[in-house]
Design a protein around this motif. Structure first.
Motif, mmCIF file in Angstrom:
data_model
loop_
_atom_site.group_PDB
_atom_site.id
_atom_site.type_symbol
_atom_site.label_atom_id
_atom_site.label_comp_id
_atom_site.label_asym_id
_atom_site.label_seq_id
_atom_site.Cartn_x
_atom_site.Cartn_y
_atom_site.Cartn_z
ATOM 1 N N GLU A 1 4.195 12.434 -29.564
ATOM 2 C CA GLU A 1 2.887 13.216 -29.865
ATOM 3 C C GLU A 1 1.657 12.561 -28.720
ATOM 4 O O GLU A 1 0.874 13.223 -28.057
ATOM 5 C CB GLU A 1 2.337 12.974 -30.932
ATOM 6 C CG GLU A 1 1.093 13.820 -31.552
ATOM 7 C CD GLU A 1 0.665 13.728 -32.986
ATOM 8 O OE1 GLU A 1 -0.578 14.071 -33.155
ATOM 9 O OE2 GLU A 1 1.463 12.819 -33.709
ATOM 10 N N ALA A 2 1.732 11.311 -28.675
ATOM 11 C CA ALA A 2 0.994 10.557 -27.791
ATOM 12 C C ALA A 2 1.382 10.857 -26.272
ATOM 13 O O ALA A 2 0.277 11.110 -25.539
ATOM 14 C CB ALA A 2 1.077 9.027 -28.180
ATOM 15 N N ARG B 1 4.351 7.809 -33.319
ATOM 16 C CA ARG B 1 3.810 8.968 -32.771
ATOM 17 C C ARG B 1 3.890 8.947 -31.195
ATOM 18 O O ARG B 1 3.236 9.529 -30.467
ATOM 19 C CB ARG B 1 2.294 9.471 -33.214
ATOM 20 C CG ARG B 1 2.024 9.239 -34.713
ATOM 21 C CD ARG B 1 0.474 9.156 -35.288
ATOM 22 N NE ARG B 1 -0.029 10.688 -34.721
ATOM 23 C CZ ARG B 1 -1.375 10.954 -34.767
ATOM 24 N NH1 ARG B 1 -2.152 10.159 -35.517
ATOM 25 N NH2 ARG B 1 -1.987 12.094 -34.396
ATOM 26 N N LEU C 1 -4.555 8.660 -32.497
ATOM 27 C CA LEU C 1 -3.238 8.566 -32.488
ATOM 28 C C LEU C 1 -2.682 7.379 -33.226
ATOM 29 O O LEU C 1 -1.653 6.728 -32.813
ATOM 30 C CB LEU C 1 -2.510 8.646 -31.046
ATOM 31 C CG LEU C 1 -2.906 9.924 -30.442
ATOM 32 C CD1 LEU C 1 -2.449 9.534 -28.776
ATOM 33 C CD2 LEU C 1 -1.811 10.943 -30.937
ATOM 34 N N TYR D 1 -0.007 14.203 -25.266
ATOM 35 C CA TYR D 1 -1.457 14.121 -25.652
ATOM 36 C C TYR D 1 -2.100 13.614 -24.054
ATOM 37 O O TYR D 1 -2.860 14.258 -23.519
ATOM 38 C CB TYR D 1 -1.927 13.266 -26.611
ATOM 39 C CG TYR D 1 -3.453 12.843 -26.752
ATOM 40 C CD1 TYR D 1 -4.078 13.624 -27.573
ATOM 41 C CD2 TYR D 1 -4.058 11.682 -25.924
ATOM 42 C CE1 TYR D 1 -5.642 13.570 -27.796
ATOM 43 C CE2 TYR D 1 -5.460 11.685 -26.264
ATOM 44 C CZ TYR D 1 -6.139 12.515 -27.229
ATOM 45 O OH TYR D 1 -7.557 12.323 -27.259
#
Length: 324
Positions: A122-123, A119, A140, A126
């Motif tokens: 996505e991390a 991920r 996560l 974030y």
């Protein structure tokens, strides 16, 4: 009279310099914008050789306009953008650029697998949105790659190179291919499985096939439902092998855990494509072979194929029609 060549995208001077003087060269001078169809239709009328990219649709209509064309040199491994049957009927040679991009594409494939499993994108988002306020036990969390089972669909050059990388992560390897690869099974300790069984047992499934009438929509909802709920699907081959609508639904319904995609059925992919909005999908703009060194090698090989064909020789990467 010098043979005429048309090149459908601006290539580095070091690549085409050797052609000057020997050929009458015309080239679309844009690097980022494909040649418009109407321009290509006019240009092919007089040329002996065409060097094109996968962005060009070299269909029967275009080939019928090319009265002098002897060879089409595609700067790509895949050639689903070219109607090779229509070319063959007209005695036009078609070539591609295999081999030189194998390792680079395998690097990207394994990188996409890692980024999707852990991920990473996505991390990063974030963090950049200021969401990272503390550490928590399950924040996560992704899927382990080491020790997992990797299913490779299509054990060609790039599939083999991917297997080599996976062995460094102690992954168990299984594959599906149109024909068994007994030598590779021994070399990489990789097990042949029917497609359905591969989908059932794999933690990661990588699609490494060319797009053909036989492989189109090979992975649809039926196949996605066979996969583990924790499975990750990676495609760096060609869009159109996976049914994107079915994939979107499977990801929404958590039939599978995530997907990593470098290719799409329509390219460039529309920015409002539903898959781009899902947090459990990592998407890339078809950059599998995009290292500086490899792209230069691909361009040089396409030029070499072109010049060999125009010289009356058999190009080293001539595509031969498969017998029915």
């Amino acid at each position: 009279m010098k043979p005429k060549i048309y090149i459908t995208r601006k290539l580095p001077e070091q690549i085409i310099d050797g052609l000057r003087g020997k050929y009458d060269i015309r080239m679309w001078e844009e690097e980022e914008i494909p040649v418009p169809r109407e321009v290509l239709e006019e240009e092919v009328k007089e040329v002996d050789g065409l060097l094109c990219l996968l962005t060009e649709n070299i269909d029967e209509s275009l080939i019928d306009r090319a009265d002098h064309l002897k060879i089409i040199a595609n700067m790509a491994v895949g050639y689903n953008n070219i109607d090779i049957h229509s070319a063959a009927k007209r005695g036009i040679m078609v070539t591609n650029t295999p081999g030189v991009l194998t390792e680079t594409t395998a690097d990207l494939t394994f990188g996409l697998l890692l980024a999707t499993a852990r991920r990473m994108m996505e991390a990063e988002a974030y963090l950049k949105r200021g969401k990272w306020e503390t550490w928590s036990p399950m924040q996560l969390t992704g899927q382990d790659v080491h020790g997992a089972t990797l299913g490779i669909i299509g054990l060609g050059r790039i599939g083999e190179a991917l297997a080599k990388r996976a062995k460094g992560f102690d992954m168990k390897l299984v594959y599906f291919n149109r024909s068994r690869k007994y030598e590779q099974e021994k070399e990489w300790d990789i097990e042949y499985l029917p497609l359905e069984k591969l989908l059932q047992v794999s933690d990661f499934v990588c699609v490494m096939l060319p797009l053909t009438p036989e492989t189109a929509y090979m992975i649809g909802m039926k196949q996605l439902k066979m996969m583990k709920e924790t499975a990750v699907l990676i495609n760096t081959a060609r869009g159109g092998i996976i049914d994107e609508k079915a994939l979107y639904q499977a990801l929404q319904d958590r039939e599978i855990w995530a997907a990593g995609l470098d290719v799409f059925e329509e390219e460039p992919v529309p920015v409002d494509h539903p898959l781009l909005a899902l947090p459990n999908v990592v998407t890339l703009p078809h950059i599998g072979s995009a290292s500086i060194a490899t792209r230069l090698k691909m361009a040089a090989l396409a030029v070499q194929n072109l010049t060999e064909g125009l010289a009356g020789d058999t190009p080293r990467n001539l595509i031969k029609l498969k017998k029915a």
